[in-house]
Design an enzyme around this catalytic site. Structure first.
Site, PDB file in Angstrom:
ATOM      1  N   LYS A 111       0.847  -1.195   0.000  1.00  0.00           N
ATOM      2  CA  LYS A 111       0.000   0.000   0.000  1.00  0.00           C
ATOM      3  C   LYS A 111       0.878   1.239   0.000  1.00  0.00           C
ATOM      4  O   LYS A 111       1.946   1.244   0.603  1.00  0.00           O
ATOM      5  CB  LYS A 111      -0.878   0.047   1.250  1.00  0.00           C
ATOM      6  CG  LYS A 111      -1.963  -0.962   1.307  1.00  0.00           C
ATOM      7  CD  LYS A 111      -2.961  -0.698   2.424  1.00  0.00           C
ATOM      8  CE  LYS A 111      -2.354  -0.438   3.760  1.00  0.00           C
ATOM      9  NZ  LYS A 111      -3.349  -0.278   4.833  1.00  0.00           N
ATOM     10  N   HIS A 166      -0.370   4.048   1.187  1.00  0.00           N
ATOM     11  CA  HIS A 166      -1.000   4.914   2.182  1.00  0.00           C
ATOM     12  C   HIS A 166      -1.121   4.146   3.498  1.00  0.00           C
ATOM     13  O   HIS A 166      -0.796   2.960   3.555  1.00  0.00           O
ATOM     14  CB  HIS A 166      -2.388   5.367   1.689  1.00  0.00           C
ATOM     15  CG  HIS A 166      -3.322   4.232   1.440  1.00  0.00           C
ATOM     16  ND1 HIS A 166      -3.259   3.440   0.314  1.00  0.00           N
ATOM     17  CD2 HIS A 166      -4.323   3.715   2.203  1.00  0.00           C
ATOM     18  CE1 HIS A 166      -4.192   2.514   0.375  1.00  0.00           C
ATOM     19  NE2 HIS A 166      -4.843   2.657   1.510  1.00  0.00           N
TER      20      HIS A 166
END
Length: 191
Positions: free
Chosen positions: A103, A105
């Protein structure tokens, strides 16, 4: 005599997941058949049977993982079914998912679930062909420091995946082979 959960799962995989035709596999190879395990593992009955059979296979292998999972998406229903059935059986095993990409984020990372350094895991696969997906999961789990007991696949296509994983020092357990499902499919069609 009634069928065992493994017998019932074999029949479901043979009738719902084993398809004949011309297919290109995730490995890029062409194949005259395709085993789309999700056509079984995403069914209520298939999910229940999968969880029971995976728990049985773990026990037969002598593996006692704290968590099971693998590369999303094929491993996800197997891991979730196993976690649910393990709870029902009174010996909880967590599920985890390995993302294909980290990811960008939040906390980032590739592994989602209760896995950290020292967590004892088994990687589950829907179908084992070359071992590439399992090796991606192995890499991500080694990055977080998990202890890998081995790889458990529902279907081994017997096309070198087991050998590739064993070459990396990993133990492989297969619930079924593609050959076994093809035979089951043929006998069901003849009946």
């Amino acid at each position: 005599m009634s069928d065992t959960p493994k017998d019932r799962l074999r029949k479901l995989l043979a009738t719902r997941s084993f398809r004949v035709g011309e297919f290109v596999l995730a490995s890029g190879r062409s194949s005259p058949y395709y085993v789309d395990v999700r056509r079984t593992t995403l069914l209520p009955e298939g999910m229940a049977l999968t969880g029971s059979v995976v728990l049985e296979t773990l026990e037969e292998a002598g593996w006692e993982p704290e968590a099971v999972g693998g590369l999303t998406m094929g491993a996800d229903p197997i891991a979730y079914a196993t976690a649910l059935r393990s709870w029902d059986a009174g010996r909880p095993i967590h599920a985890f998912t390995v993302r294909k990409e980290a990811k960008d984020h939040g906390a980032g990372g590739k592994v989602e679930g209760e896995v950290q350094a020292g967590t004892v895991v088994v990687i589950v696969e829907d179908t084992l062909t070359t071992g590439g997906s399992a090796l991606k999961a192995v890499g991500a789990l080694r990055e977080v420091g998990a202890t890998i007991l081995g790889i458990l696949t529902l279907v081994d296509r017997e096309e070198g995946g087991r050998q590739a994983l064993e070459k990396e020092g990993l133990t492989v357990q297969a619930v079924f082979t593609a050959r076994e499902l093809a035979k089951a499919r043929a006998s069901i069609q003849e009946a």
